[in-house]
Enzyme design. Structure first.
Site, mmCIF file in Angstrom:
data_model
loop_
_atom_site.group_PDB
_atom_site.id
_atom_site.type_symbol
_atom_site.label_atom_id
_atom_site.label_comp_id
_atom_site.label_asym_id
_atom_site.label_seq_id
_atom_site.Cartn_x
_atom_site.Cartn_y
_atom_site.Cartn_z
ATOM 1 N N SER A 62 20.165 77.069 -12.398
ATOM 2 C CA SER A 62 18.794 77.452 -12.762
ATOM 3 C C SER A 62 17.761 76.424 -12.294
ATOM 4 O O SER A 62 16.645 76.785 -11.910
ATOM 5 C CB SER A 62 18.696 77.681 -14.270
ATOM 6 O OG SER A 62 19.190 76.574 -14.972
ATOM 7 N N CYS A 91 23.722 84.780 -16.165
ATOM 8 C CA CYS A 91 24.013 83.344 -16.219
ATOM 9 C C CYS A 91 22.738 82.521 -15.927
ATOM 10 O O CYS A 91 21.836 82.529 -16.746
ATOM 11 C CB CYS A 91 25.172 83.020 -15.289
ATOM 12 S SG CYS A 91 26.083 81.594 -15.855
ATOM 13 N N ARG A 118 22.103 75.534 -22.121
ATOM 14 C CA ARG A 118 22.823 75.458 -20.841
ATOM 15 C C ARG A 118 24.174 74.764 -20.995
ATOM 16 O O ARG A 118 24.331 73.877 -21.813
ATOM 17 C CB ARG A 118 21.985 74.699 -19.811
ATOM 18 C CG ARG A 118 20.722 75.427 -19.410
ATOM 19 C CD ARG A 118 19.930 74.625 -18.405
ATOM 20 N NE ARG A 118 20.689 74.410 -17.197
ATOM 21 C CZ ARG A 118 20.489 73.401 -16.354
ATOM 22 N NH1 ARG A 118 19.564 72.494 -16.610
ATOM 23 N NH2 ARG A 118 21.215 73.286 -15.266
ATOM 24 N N ARG A 147 30.522 77.849 -15.975
ATOM 25 C CA ARG A 147 29.547 76.894 -16.529
ATOM 26 C C ARG A 147 28.430 77.641 -17.258
ATOM 27 O O ARG A 147 27.237 77.465 -16.988
ATOM 28 C CB ARG A 147 28.988 75.985 -15.423
ATOM 29 C CG ARG A 147 30.051 75.006 -14.910
ATOM 30 C CD ARG A 147 29.662 74.225 -13.672
ATOM 31 N NE ARG A 147 28.275 73.788 -13.653
ATOM 32 C CZ ARG A 147 27.795 72.707 -14.269
ATOM 33 N NH1 ARG A 147 28.587 71.955 -14.993
ATOM 34 N NH2 ARG A 147 26.541 72.388 -14.166
ATOM 35 N N HIS A 182 29.397 86.844 -15.607
ATOM 36 C CA HIS A 182 29.170 87.339 -14.235
ATOM 37 C C HIS A 182 29.792 88.724 -14.060
ATOM 38 O O HIS A 182 30.920 88.829 -13.545
ATOM 39 C CB HIS A 182 29.808 86.373 -13.229
ATOM 40 C CG HIS A 182 29.053 85.113 -13.036
ATOM 41 N ND1 HIS A 182 28.249 84.893 -11.935
ATOM 42 C CD2 HIS A 182 28.954 84.007 -13.807
ATOM 43 C CE1 HIS A 182 27.695 83.688 -12.032
ATOM 44 N NE2 HIS A 182 28.116 83.138 -13.162
ATOM 45 N N GLU A 184 29.278 90.874 -11.919
ATOM 46 C CA GLU A 184 29.475 91.218 -10.493
ATOM 47 C C GLU A 184 30.834 90.744 -9.985
ATOM 48 O O GLU A 184 31.268 91.143 -8.906
ATOM 49 C CB GLU A 184 28.322 90.623 -9.650
ATOM 50 C CG GLU A 184 28.396 89.138 -9.344
ATOM 51 C CD GLU A 184 28.003 88.211 -10.504
ATOM 52 O OE1 GLU A 184 27.801 88.708 -11.635
ATOM 53 O OE2 GLU A 184 27.936 86.994 -10.280
HETATM 54 N N1 GLN Z 1 25.187 76.034 -15.381
HETATM 55 C C1 GLN Z 1 24.203 76.797 -14.673
HETATM 56 C C2 GLN Z 1 22.792 76.447 -15.169
HETATM 57 O O1 GLN Z 1 22.648 75.831 -16.165
HETATM 58 C C3 GLN Z 1 24.457 78.289 -14.807
HETATM 59 C C4 GLN Z 1 25.803 78.630 -14.222
HETATM 60 C C5 GLN Z 1 25.896 79.983 -13.603
HETATM 61 O O2 GLN Z 1 24.893 80.640 -13.307
HETATM 62 N N2 GLN Z 1 27.102 80.395 -13.324
HETATM 63 O O3 GLN Z 1 21.840 76.791 -14.564
#
Ligand code: GLN
Length: 201
Positions: A62, A91, A118, A147, A182, A184
């Site tokens: 992000s 995400c 996050r 993550r 996710h 997708e």
């Molecule tokens: N850890 C990422 C973030 O904080 C997000 C991870 C993801 O989009 N798979 O932006």
């Protein structure tokens, strides 16, 4: 899996869905959309938004998205677009949509009434695949986490459509949809189909 015509778009012209393609997991989203009969456009500049019926903000990082969006008035154009058009954030994309971001605090489009934390699941659970209960018809949903952020709080207008250990993982607020996983990356197309239904209704 249902690959028959009933699962596809029954419209004369398929909706055009943009997938923000500045960074991250955009190609698999475009593929899913095309499988379901929608037109997918990879969006790299703010002027492309004018061609779209809806947009997907994919996973990635992000903070990197924010850096790219801070050029050429992209952030402001995207903010205007997501305020008025169906938008699906997955995400990192979900992080961009949240009104509040923690760990650490950061800027966001701030259109969905929720707090996202996050990288909230710790190293061991950083990336995994789980079957989670969902309100979407068709039984439990395969959810792929990379993550992933955690939806720590939601406002009264946010409907929870799936959960992981008591925390929402798929949420809707009017024309906005967000997933901390996710979809997708799973063969199950229910989440993308749900979003396309939001676009056509
Ligand atoms: N850890 C990422 C973030 O904080 C997000 C991870 C993801 O989009 N798979 O932006």
């Amino acid at each position: 899996m249902n690959s028959g015509n009933s699962a596809r778009f029954e419209r004369k012209s398929a909706p055009t869905i943009g997938v923000l393609a500045l960074q991250g997991a955009f190609e698999a989203h475009a593929q899913r959309l095309r499988e379901l009969g929608a037109a997918a456009v990879l969006v790299r500049t703010p002027d492309q938004l004018t061609e779209l019926d809806a947009v997907i903000l994919p996973g990635g990082e992000s903070t990197t998205f924010l850096k790219h969006l801070e050029r050429n008035g992209f952030f402001e154009s995207l903010h205007e677009f997501v305020t008025t058009h169906p938008t699906f954030g997955t995400c990192a994309g979900a992080i961009l949509l949240a009104t509040k971001v923690k760990n650490p605090e950061q800027r966001s489009l701030a259109v969905m009434d929720m707090t996202l934390e996050r990288n909230a699941y710790g190293r061991q659970n950083d990336s995994r695949i789980l079957e989670t209960p969902t309100k979407l018809p068709g039984g439990p949903l395969e959810t792929v986490y990379i993550r992933a952020p955690r939806i720590a709080e939601t406002g009264p207008e946010v409907e929870v459509l799936a959960e992981r250990d008591g925390s929402p993982t798929l949420v809707r607020q009017g024309h906005l949809l967000a997933a901390t996983f996710h979809p997708e990356l799973s063969p199950d197309t229910r989440v993308h189909r749900f979003f396309l239904d939001m676009v056509t209704k």
